[in-house]
Motif scaffolding. Structure first.
Motif, PDB file in Angstrom:
ATOM      1  N   ARG A  96       0.834  -1.210   0.000  1.00 20.43           N
ATOM      2  CA  ARG A  96       0.000   0.000   0.000  1.00 20.43           C
ATOM      3  C   ARG A  96       0.867   1.258   0.000  1.00 20.43           C
ATOM      4  O   ARG A  96       0.659   2.177   0.782  1.00 20.43           O
ATOM      5  CB  ARG A  96      -0.968  -0.013   1.184  1.00 20.43           C
ATOM      6  N   THR A 118       2.977   4.566  -1.819  1.00 17.93           N
ATOM      7  CA  THR A 118       2.860   5.594  -2.840  1.00 17.93           C
ATOM      8  C   THR A 118       4.077   5.516  -3.756  1.00 17.93           C
ATOM      9  O   THR A 118       5.095   4.889  -3.425  1.00 17.93           O
ATOM     10  CB  THR A 118       2.794   6.984  -2.206  1.00 17.93           C
ATOM     11  N   ALA A 119       3.989   6.187  -4.888  1.00 19.22           N
ATOM     12  CA  ALA A 119       5.124   6.228  -5.802  1.00 19.22           C
ATOM     13  C   ALA A 119       6.327   6.903  -5.143  1.00 19.22           C
ATOM     14  O   ALA A 119       7.481   6.503  -5.351  1.00 19.22           O
ATOM     15  CB  ALA A 119       4.742   6.967  -7.085  1.00 19.22           C
ATOM     16  N   TRP A 143       8.005   4.418  -2.816  1.00 15.39           N
ATOM     17  CA  TRP A 143       8.774   3.453  -3.605  1.00 15.39           C
ATOM     18  C   TRP A 143      10.107   4.050  -4.045  1.00 15.39           C
ATOM     19  O   TRP A 143      11.151   3.410  -3.925  1.00 15.39           O
ATOM     20  CB  TRP A 143       7.961   3.012  -4.817  1.00 15.39           C
ATOM     21  N   ALA A 169       7.812   2.569  -9.783  1.00 14.94           N
ATOM     22  CA  ALA A 169       6.887   1.972  -8.818  1.00 14.94           C
ATOM     23  C   ALA A 169       5.814   1.162  -9.536  1.00 14.94           C
ATOM     24  O   ALA A 169       5.167   1.663 -10.455  1.00 14.94           O
ATOM     25  CB  ALA A 169       6.241   3.059  -7.971  1.00 14.94           C
ATOM     26  N   PRO A 170       5.611  -0.100  -9.116  1.00 12.15           N
ATOM     27  CA  PRO A 170       4.499  -0.874  -9.663  1.00 12.15           C
ATOM     28  C   PRO A 170       3.191  -0.439  -9.019  1.00 12.15           C
ATOM     29  O   PRO A 170       3.178   0.383  -8.096  1.00 12.15           O
ATOM     30  CB  PRO A 170       4.857  -2.312  -9.272  1.00 12.15           C
ATOM     31  N   LYS A 171       2.095  -0.995  -9.489  1.00 16.36           N
ATOM     32  CA  LYS A 171       0.809  -0.683  -8.904  1.00 16.36           C
ATOM     33  C   LYS A 171       0.685  -1.369  -7.548  1.00 16.36           C
ATOM     34  O   LYS A 171       0.955  -2.556  -7.405  1.00 16.36           O
ATOM     35  CB  LYS A 171      -0.322  -1.145  -9.824  1.00 16.36           C
ATOM     36  N   SER A 172       0.292  -0.606  -6.555  1.00 20.13           N
ATOM     37  CA  SER A 172       0.108  -1.154  -5.216  1.00 20.13           C
ATOM     38  C   SER A 172      -1.263  -1.811  -5.113  1.00 20.13           C
ATOM     39  O   SER A 172      -2.229  -1.346  -5.714  1.00 20.13           O
ATOM     40  CB  SER A 172       0.233  -0.040  -4.172  1.00 20.13           C
ATOM     41  N   SER A 173      -1.342  -2.901  -4.346  1.00 20.36           N
ATOM     42  CA  SER A 173      -2.599  -3.636  -4.192  1.00 20.36           C
ATOM     43  C   SER A 173      -3.196  -3.401  -2.818  1.00 20.36           C
ATOM     44  O   SER A 173      -2.469  -3.387  -1.819  1.00 20.36           O
ATOM     45  CB  SER A 173      -2.365  -5.137  -4.387  1.00 20.36           C
ATOM     46  N   HIS A 222       5.111  -6.188  -2.162  1.00 19.73           N
ATOM     47  CA  HIS A 222       6.240  -6.326  -3.072  1.00 19.73           C
ATOM     48  C   HIS A 222       7.491  -6.490  -2.220  1.00 19.73           C
ATOM     49  O   HIS A 222       7.737  -5.687  -1.315  1.00 19.73           O
ATOM     50  CB  HIS A 222       6.373  -5.103  -3.981  1.00 19.73           C
TER      51      HIS A 222
END
Length: 267
Positions: A208, A210-211, A214, A224-228, A235
């Motif tokens: 969870r 933020t960019a 990351w 940054a990948p997409k956070s779930s 990650h």
């Protein structure tokens, strides 16, 4: 070819407990990646771990799950629990020292400096010395509190920086050779750690995020990948690679029950 991550990964899943018990004493399972690979941390090669999640992201559960595995393998732990209630599962365990208020955490870290030096003086003869996990929850806030606490009684000739914070930094620098390992819940940016100390976390677990977070904590792993938002979805960044992972989740009761038979002895 990748596969979907499991929805949940629980300690009670068939065969999982047996797999954990078969791991080497330097290794703990973090979770399962998208291709079904077990994502683990080996303290002999990656001695310190940083966990950073937004509120509700499961950081305390991740700390508990990883710490419990090492305790089961014979490690000791110094659990620094500023909320006093986040790690009650660890209270009363014979190989755990549990500290909560800022004065207790300060003293525990100052004493840790002595333990670090004692182990270094053994010059590698550590076969009979258990690993020591230093588990610091709400770490950034706690380090700021330690700095303010030190200012309340620091004398004119005392060093300006909190000796508790210095002790933690020293463990980050040299803990590997002393079999002392830090499990840090926070960003390690605004708590007062020196930049070089922040660079000692070879395993970073993010959820969870933020960019901006990351880029501060895992820039080597690329954009940054997409956070779930899903429970336990993290990650894990190791060796410049980010692994989308379903983290193993262990409840308070599961951790306490599993460790009830841990060999006696206090830190």
């Amino acid at each position: 070819m990748t596969t979907n991550l499991p929805t949940l990964l629980r300690f009670t899943d068939p065969g999982l407990r047996e797999q954990l018990e078969a791991l080497p004493d330097s290794t703990a399972l973090i979770g399962i990646s998208t291709d079904g690979t077990a994502i683990a941390v080996d303290l002999d090669t990656a001695p310190h771990i940083l966990v950073c999640t937004a509120t509700g992201g499961g950081s305390t559960t991740i700390l508990r799950t990883i710490t419990a595995q090492f305790l089961h393998q014979g490690a000791h732990a110094l659990v620094l629990d500023p909320k006093l209630v986040s790690h009650l599962w660890a209270k009363g365990l014979p190989t755990v020292t549990h500290r909560g208020n800022v004065a207790g955490i300060h003293d525990a870290l100052v004493n840790l400096a002595d333990e670090l030096q004692r182990r270094i003086d053994l010059d590698g003869d550590l076969d009979d010395v258990p690993r020591l996990m230093v588990v610091l929850d709400q770490a950034d806030t706690t380090l700021r509190q330690l700095t303010r606490y030190w200012e309340t009684f620091r004398q004119k000739d005392d060093p300006k920086k909190s000796p508790a914070v210095v002790a933690l930094e020293d463990v980050l620098y040299t803990g590997r050779q002393a079999r002392i390992h830090v499990l840090y819940n926070g960003r390690a940016v605004n708590g007062g750690l020196a930049p070089a100390a922040r660079e000692q976390f070879a395993t970073v677990i993010l959820a969870r995020f933020t960019a901006n977070t990351w880029q501060r904590l895992a820039p080597i792993a690329g954009p940054a990948p997409k956070s779930s938002p899903l429970p336990g979805r993290v990650h894990v960044v190791q060796d410049s690679t980010a692994h989308p992972t379903q983290a193993l989740l262990m409840t308070d009761a599961e951790a306490a029950d599993w460790l009830a038979a841990t060999a006696p002895g206090e830190i």
